[in-house]
Write an enzyme that holds these catalytic residues in place. Structure first.
Site, PDB file in Angstrom:
ATOM      1  N   GLU A   2     -30.180 -41.627  29.245  1.00 50.87           N
ATOM      2  CA  GLU A   2     -28.800 -42.105  29.351  1.00 50.87           C
ATOM      3  C   GLU A   2     -28.220 -42.341  27.943  1.00 50.87           C
ATOM      4  O   GLU A   2     -27.100 -41.905  27.650  1.00 50.87           O
ATOM      5  CB  GLU A   2     -28.773 -43.407  30.169  1.00 50.87           C
ATOM      6  CG  GLU A   2     -27.369 -43.944  30.344  1.00 50.87           C
ATOM      7  CD  GLU A   2     -27.352 -45.368  30.924  1.00 50.87           C
ATOM      8  OE1 GLU A   2     -28.265 -45.730  31.697  1.00 50.87           O
ATOM      9  OE2 GLU A   2     -26.411 -46.099  30.584  1.00 50.87           O
ATOM     10  N   CYS A  23     -24.317 -40.228  37.423  1.00 50.45           N
ATOM     11  CA  CYS A  23     -23.758 -41.399  38.109  1.00 50.45           C
ATOM     12  C   CYS A  23     -22.354 -41.703  37.572  1.00 50.45           C
ATOM     13  O   CYS A  23     -22.110 -41.594  36.365  1.00 50.45           O
ATOM     14  CB  CYS A  23     -24.672 -42.596  37.872  1.00 50.45           C
ATOM     15  SG  CYS A  23     -23.959 -44.122  38.504  1.00 50.45           S
ATOM     16  N   CYS A  46     -29.915 -47.383  44.398  1.00 52.93           N
ATOM     17  CA  CYS A  46     -28.515 -47.707  44.141  1.00 52.93           C
ATOM     18  C   CYS A  46     -27.662 -46.508  44.562  1.00 52.93           C
ATOM     19  O   CYS A  46     -28.197 -45.436  44.880  1.00 52.93           O
ATOM     20  CB  CYS A  46     -28.335 -47.952  42.644  1.00 52.93           C
ATOM     21  SG  CYS A  46     -28.851 -46.508  41.704  1.00 52.93           S
TER      22      CYS A  46
HETATM   23  S1  SF4 Z   1     -25.803 -46.739  36.648  1.00 58.21           S
HETATM   24 FE1  SF4 Z   1     -25.724 -45.530  38.517  1.00 58.21          FE
HETATM   25  S2  SF4 Z   1     -27.738 -44.569  38.643  1.00 58.21           S
HETATM   26 FE2  SF4 Z   1     -27.907 -46.226  37.174  1.00 58.21          FE
HETATM   27  S3  SF4 Z   1     -28.592 -48.013  38.368  1.00 58.21           S
HETATM   28 FE3  SF4 Z   1     -26.356 -48.085  38.350  1.00 58.21          FE
HETATM   29  S4  SF4 Z   1     -25.646 -47.042  40.206  1.00 58.21           S
HETATM   30 FE4  SF4 Z   1     -27.808 -46.488  39.815  1.00 58.21          FE
END
Ligand code: SF4
Length: 283
Positions: A125, A95, A13
């Site tokens: 997270e 992110c 991503c």
């Molecule tokens: S929050 Fe950010 S790091 Fe996590 S999957 Fe989504 S784009 Fe990727």
């Protein structure tokens, strides 16, 4: 030859791409730094970082280098100050979607709302969102039993945030329960677009009649990879693998078509290797 079908959307991503790019740029400066926690939850990426001379540490106090890199999953806000106090410079690869949740949850707290984080309390997270908060102003909820154990009516207002990589369908019951108990509940749609697209494409792939078996490719610690696995396994025989080294030939007996998907922290070349391996198998 085994036919291989890839999900319409899978793998890296934008958050993971940015984080790896930041670290590679930093490595090119030849300065000494450490990453706090896995940069992304993929062992291959961690090894690559180590080859670039940047090790991964588990605690901020373990950083002996002049620079610390905060991973895509983010950190508790107090860590920026702590790093400064110990004379360590921060390279922030958090992110932007995770940073948005930090910002929104702070605003909700200022408005006097009670915070609910739906997610895994051990995930970096979620630790980032909650580590600095007192127990009186937030809950981390993982399932309906935990939601039912709380008296939600006692809060003036409740704001629900989701860990970005969850499968929203699985937690609808939890969010709906809290909303019913406290009508002043607001659900922030914080499941990130990359996660949603990968999940939707994985579901489509698993529903394809042509596909006999699915490989979900990703790291052991990757929450979004695990959710892809959960989605696929409801519809098709599914195996969670790191890469080609995990594939057992007996899994492929009688299989004509394999579907491939990959977590948001899985490098593209790992998916390519799996496809090449499968295409070389004689059936
Ligand atoms: S929050 Fe950010 S790091 Fe996590 S999957 Fe989504 S784009 Fe990727």
């Amino acid at each position: 030859m085994i036919k291989v079908l890839r999900a319409r959307k899978y793998g890296f991503c934008s958050g993971v791409r940015n984080a790896t790019l930041r670290v590679k740029k930093f490595a090119a400066t030849k300065k000494s730094g450490a990453i706090l926690g896995q940069l992304v939850h993929n062992e291959r990426v961690v090894e690559e970082m180590e080859q670039l001379g940047i090790k991964t540490v588990e605690k901020l106090s373990d950083v002996k280098e002049p620079y610390v890199i905060f991973s895509a999953h983010g950190v508790p806000p107090s860590f920026y100050e702590k790093a400064k106090e110990s004379g360590v410079e921060v390279i922030d690869a958090t992110c932007k979607f995770v940073l948005d949740i930090h910002k929104e949850s702070r605003k909700a707290l200022e408005r006097g709302e009670h915070l609910v984080f739906i997610g895994d309390p051990r995930h970096r997270e979620v630790i980032g969102y909650t580590y600095d908060l007192g127990p009186e102003c937030h809950h981390i909820i993982q399932n309906i039993e935990q939601a039912k154990a709380v008296d939600w009516k006692r809060y003036r207002a409740v704001r629900i945030f989701y860990q970005t990589t969850l499968n929203a369908d699985e937690f609808e019951e939890v969010a709906n329960y809290i909303s019913r108990e406290n009508p002043s509940t607001h659900k922030a749609d914080t499941i990130c677009y990359a996660t949603k697209k990968n999940q939707l494409a994985a579901k489509e792939l698993a529903a394809n009649d042509e596909v006999d078996l699915i490989f979900v490719i990703g790291g052991k610690m990757s929450a979004n990879t695990r959710h892809l696995y959960d989605i696929c396994t409801h519809l098709k025989p599914t195996r969670l693998i790191h890469g080609v080294e995990d594939i057992r030939e007996q899994w492929l007996e009688g299989v004509r078509c394999v579907g491939l998907t990959a977590g948001a922290s899985t490098p593209d070349e790992v998916v390519d290797e799996v496809e090449e391996f499968l295409k070389e198998i004689k059936t």
